[in-house]
Design a protein around this motif. Structure first.
Motif, PDB file in Angstrom:
ATOM      1  N   PHE A   7       0.806  -1.222   0.000  1.00 53.26           N
ATOM      2  CA  PHE A   7       0.000   0.000   0.000  1.00 53.26           C
ATOM      3  C   PHE A   7       0.840   1.275   0.000  1.00 53.26           C
ATOM      4  O   PHE A   7       0.448   2.278  -0.572  1.00 53.26           O
ATOM      5  N   MET A   8       1.972   1.250   0.666  1.00 54.01           N
ATOM      6  CA  MET A   8       2.781   2.462   0.799  1.00 54.01           C
ATOM      7  C   MET A   8       3.810   2.602  -0.310  1.00 54.01           C
ATOM      8  O   MET A   8       4.441   3.629  -0.424  1.00 54.01           O
ATOM      9  N   GLY A   9       4.001   1.568  -1.091  1.00 55.28           N
ATOM     10  CA  GLY A   9       4.965   1.604  -2.186  1.00 55.28           C
ATOM     11  C   GLY A   9       6.207   0.809  -1.842  1.00 55.28           C
ATOM     12  O   GLY A   9       6.790   1.013  -0.788  1.00 55.28           O
ATOM     13  N   LYS A  10       6.574  -0.090  -2.718  1.00 55.22           N
ATOM     14  CA  LYS A  10       7.754  -0.924  -2.488  1.00 55.22           C
ATOM     15  C   LYS A  10       9.036  -0.098  -2.494  1.00 55.22           C
ATOM     16  O   LYS A  10      10.034  -0.479  -1.916  1.00 55.22           O
ATOM     17  N   GLN A  11       9.001   1.035  -3.159  1.00 53.21           N
ATOM     18  CA  GLN A  11      10.183   1.867  -3.323  1.00 53.21           C
ATOM     19  C   GLN A  11      10.360   2.863  -2.191  1.00 53.21           C
ATOM     20  O   GLN A  11      11.171   3.766  -2.308  1.00 53.21           O
ATOM     21  N   VAL A  12       9.655   2.712  -1.109  1.00 55.57           N
ATOM     22  CA  VAL A  12       9.650   3.712  -0.051  1.00 55.57           C
ATOM     23  C   VAL A  12      11.054   4.060   0.449  1.00 55.57           C
ATOM     24  O   VAL A  12      11.362   5.217   0.683  1.00 55.57           O
ATOM     25  N   PHE A  13      11.939   3.089   0.553  1.00 56.65           N
ATOM     26  CA  PHE A  13      13.289   3.386   1.050  1.00 56.65           C
ATOM     27  C   PHE A  13      14.186   3.981  -0.031  1.00 56.65           C
ATOM     28  O   PHE A  13      15.119   4.703   0.269  1.00 56.65           O
ATOM     29  N   GLU A  14      13.904   3.685  -1.296  1.00 57.02           N
ATOM     30  CA  GLU A  14      14.719   4.270  -2.365  1.00 57.02           C
ATOM     31  C   GLU A  14      14.336   5.722  -2.616  1.00 57.02           C
ATOM     32  O   GLU A  14      15.193   6.586  -2.753  1.00 57.02           O
ATOM     33  N   THR A  15      13.039   5.988  -2.699  1.00 58.23           N
ATOM     34  CA  THR A  15      12.580   7.333  -3.063  1.00 58.23           C
ATOM     35  C   THR A  15      12.369   8.226  -1.854  1.00 58.23           C
ATOM     36  O   THR A  15      12.388   9.447  -1.974  1.00 58.23           O
ATOM     37  N   GLY A  16      12.086   7.623  -0.698  1.00 59.95           N
ATOM     38  CA  GLY A  16      11.770   8.412   0.484  1.00 59.95           C
ATOM     39  C   GLY A  16      10.340   8.922   0.480  1.00 59.95           C
ATOM     40  O   GLY A  16       9.954   9.680   1.352  1.00 59.95           O
ATOM     41  N   GLU A  17       9.564   8.507  -0.514  1.00 61.54           N
ATOM     42  CA  GLU A  17       8.163   8.941  -0.598  1.00 61.54           C
ATOM     43  C   GLU A  17       7.260   7.879   0.012  1.00 61.54           C
ATOM     44  O   GLU A  17       7.259   6.728  -0.410  1.00 61.54           O
ATOM     45  N   ILE A  18       6.503   8.278   1.008  1.00 61.31           N
ATOM     46  CA  ILE A  18       5.522   7.400   1.641  1.00 61.31           C
ATOM     47  C   ILE A  18       4.162   7.812   1.099  1.00 61.31           C
ATOM     48  O   ILE A  18       3.680   8.899   1.371  1.00 61.31           O
ATOM     49  N   LEU A  71      10.342   7.421  10.535  1.00 62.55           N
ATOM     50  CA  LEU A  71      11.160   8.543  10.981  1.00 62.55           C
ATOM     51  C   LEU A  71      12.316   8.117  11.882  1.00 62.55           C
ATOM     52  O   LEU A  71      13.180   8.916  12.202  1.00 62.55           O
ATOM     53  N   ILE A  72      12.358   6.843  12.272  1.00 60.92           N
ATOM     54  CA  ILE A  72      13.469   6.355  13.093  1.00 60.92           C
ATOM     55  C   ILE A  72      14.740   6.168  12.278  1.00 60.92           C
ATOM     56  O   ILE A  72      15.790   5.911  12.827  1.00 60.92           O
ATOM     57  N   TYR A  73      14.647   6.317  10.951  1.00 62.53           N
ATOM     58  CA  TYR A  73      15.816   6.191  10.085  1.00 62.53           C
ATOM     59  C   TYR A  73      16.380   7.586   9.814  1.00 62.53           C
ATOM     60  O   TYR A  73      16.012   8.230   8.850  1.00 62.53           O
ATOM     61  N   PRO A  74      17.278   8.081  10.677  1.00 62.16           N
ATOM     62  CA  PRO A  74      17.740   9.464  10.562  1.00 62.16           C
ATOM     63  C   PRO A  74      18.561   9.738   9.299  1.00 62.16           C
ATOM     64  O   PRO A  74      18.686  10.878   8.888  1.00 62.16           O
ATOM     65  N   ALA A  75      19.102   8.704   8.665  1.00 61.92           N
ATOM     66  CA  ALA A  75      19.925   8.918   7.478  1.00 61.92           C
ATOM     67  C   ALA A  75      19.075   9.153   6.227  1.00 61.92           C
ATOM     68  O   ALA A  75      19.602   9.496   5.181  1.00 61.92           O
ATOM     69  N   LYS A  76      17.791   8.991   6.339  1.00 64.01           N
ATOM     70  CA  LYS A  76      16.913   9.120   5.179  1.00 64.01           C
ATOM     71  C   LYS A  76      15.794  10.093   5.507  1.00 64.01           C
ATOM     72  O   LYS A  76      15.201  10.042   6.566  1.00 64.01           O
ATOM     73  N   LYS A  77      15.527  11.011   4.598  1.00 62.37           N
ATOM     74  CA  LYS A  77      14.392  11.930   4.760  1.00 62.37           C
ATOM     75  C   LYS A  77      13.215  11.356   3.994  1.00 62.37           C
ATOM     76  O   LYS A  77      13.367  10.876   2.876  1.00 62.37           O
ATOM     77  N   PHE A  78      12.048  11.415   4.588  1.00 64.32           N
ATOM     78  CA  PHE A  78      10.853  10.877   3.963  1.00 64.32           C
ATOM     79  C   PHE A  78       9.850  11.980   3.689  1.00 64.32           C
ATOM     80  O   PHE A  78       9.678  12.909   4.486  1.00 64.32           O
ATOM     81  N   LEU A  79       9.188  11.886   2.567  1.00 62.07           N
ATOM     82  CA  LEU A  79       8.117  12.793   2.179  1.00 62.07           C
ATOM     83  C   LEU A  79       6.815  12.017   2.229  1.00 62.07           C
ATOM     84  O   LEU A  79       6.692  10.975   1.572  1.00 62.07           O
ATOM     85  N   ILE A  80       5.877  12.479   3.021  1.00 61.41           N
ATOM     86  CA  ILE A  80       4.597  11.785   3.151  1.00 61.41           C
ATOM     87  C   ILE A  80       3.600  12.420   2.189  1.00 61.41           C
ATOM     88  O   ILE A  80       3.344  13.620   2.248  1.00 61.41           O
ATOM     89  N   ILE A  81       3.051  11.609   1.292  1.00 62.34           N
ATOM     90  CA  ILE A  81       2.093  12.060   0.295  1.00 62.34           C
ATOM     91  C   ILE A  81       0.737  11.447   0.639  1.00 62.34           C
ATOM     92  O   ILE A  81       0.585  10.228   0.596  1.00 62.34           O
ATOM     93  N   ARG A  82      -0.205  12.277   1.002  1.00 66.62           N
ATOM     94  CA  ARG A  82      -1.533  11.774   1.411  1.00 66.62           C
ATOM     95  C   ARG A  82      -2.546  12.019   0.297  1.00 66.62           C
ATOM     96  O   ARG A  82      -2.754  13.132  -0.132  1.00 66.62           O
TER      97      ARG A  82
END
Length: 84
Positions: A7-18, A71-82
Protein backbone atom coordinates in the motif's frame (compact mmCIF):
# COMPACT_ATOMS: atom_id res chain seq x y z
CA UNK A 1 1.57 -6.03 8.39
CA UNK A 2 2.94 -7.83 5.35
CA UNK A 3 0.68 -5.72 3.14
CA UNK A 4 2.01 -2.35 4.30
CA UNK A 5 4.75 -2.15 1.60
CA UNK A 6 2.11 -2.98 -1.01
CA UNK A 7 0.00 0.00 0.00
CA UNK A 8 2.78 2.46 0.80
CA UNK A 9 4.96 1.60 -2.19
CA UNK A 10 7.75 -0.92 -2.49
CA UNK A 11 10.18 1.87 -3.32
CA UNK A 12 9.65 3.71 -0.05
CA UNK A 13 13.29 3.39 1.05
CA UNK A 14 14.72 4.27 -2.37
CA UNK A 15 12.58 7.33 -3.06
CA UNK A 16 11.77 8.41 0.48
CA UNK A 17 8.16 8.94 -0.60
CA UNK A 18 5.52 7.40 1.64
CA UNK A 19 2.29 7.25 -0.32
CA UNK A 20 -0.81 7.15 1.86
CA UNK A 21 -3.53 5.72 -0.40
CA UNK A 22 -6.46 5.77 1.97
CA UNK A 23 -6.78 9.38 3.10
CA UNK A 24 -8.03 9.13 6.67
CA UNK A 25 -8.84 5.42 6.29
CA UNK A 26 -7.81 2.86 8.88
CA UNK A 27 -6.88 -0.81 8.64
CA UNK A 28 -6.34 -3.53 11.20
CA UNK A 29 -3.10 -5.09 9.97
CA UNK A 30 -1.91 -8.43 11.29
CA UNK A 31 1.14 -10.49 10.27
CA UNK A 32 0.40 -13.47 8.01
CA UNK A 33 2.11 -15.83 10.44
CA UNK A 34 -0.32 -14.87 13.21
CA UNK A 35 -3.35 -15.25 10.94
CA UNK A 36 -2.08 -18.64 9.80
CA UNK A 37 -1.52 -19.76 13.39
CA UNK A 38 -5.07 -18.77 14.33
CA UNK A 39 -6.50 -20.59 11.32
CA UNK A 40 -4.52 -23.75 12.10
CA UNK A 41 -5.71 -23.71 15.71
CA UNK A 42 -9.32 -23.50 14.54
CA UNK A 43 -8.84 -26.26 11.98
CA UNK A 44 -7.16 -28.75 14.32
CA UNK A 45 -9.52 -28.27 17.27
CA UNK A 46 -12.94 -29.85 17.56
CA UNK A 47 -16.28 -28.04 17.62
CA UNK A 48 -15.53 -25.35 15.05
CA UNK A 49 -17.47 -26.77 12.11
CA UNK A 50 -19.66 -24.11 10.50
CA UNK A 51 -18.61 -21.35 12.90
CA UNK A 52 -17.46 -18.03 11.46
CA UNK A 53 -14.27 -16.46 12.77
CA UNK A 54 -13.01 -12.91 12.29
CA UNK A 55 -9.23 -12.97 12.25
CA UNK A 56 -7.92 -9.43 12.49
CA UNK A 57 -6.13 -7.07 14.81
CA UNK A 58 -8.17 -5.43 17.56
CA UNK A 59 -6.57 -2.05 16.78
CA UNK A 60 -6.95 -0.14 13.53
CA UNK A 61 -4.03 1.93 12.30
CA UNK A 62 -4.16 4.86 9.93
CA UNK A 63 -1.33 5.28 7.46
CA UNK A 64 0.00 8.38 9.18
CA UNK A 65 0.55 6.35 12.35
CA UNK A 66 2.47 3.78 10.32
CA UNK A 67 4.49 6.45 8.50
CA UNK A 68 5.81 7.87 11.78
CA UNK A 69 7.75 4.64 12.29
CA UNK A 70 9.85 5.45 9.21
CA UNK A 71 11.16 8.54 10.98
CA UNK A 72 13.47 6.35 13.09
CA UNK A 73 15.82 6.19 10.08
CA UNK A 74 17.74 9.46 10.56
CA UNK A 75 19.92 8.92 7.48
CA UNK A 76 16.91 9.12 5.18
CA UNK A 77 14.39 11.93 4.76
CA UNK A 78 10.85 10.88 3.96
CA UNK A 79 8.12 12.79 2.18
CA UNK A 80 4.60 11.78 3.15
CA UNK A 81 2.09 12.06 0.29
CA UNK A 82 -1.53 11.77 1.41
CA UNK A 83 -4.27 11.04 -1.12
CA UNK A 84 -7.78 12.08 -0.19
Amino acid sequence: MDAIPFFMGKQVFETGEIVLPAGEGRASFLPREEMAEAAVNVLISKGNEGKPYNISNIYSYDYMEISVHFLIYPAKKFLIIRFR
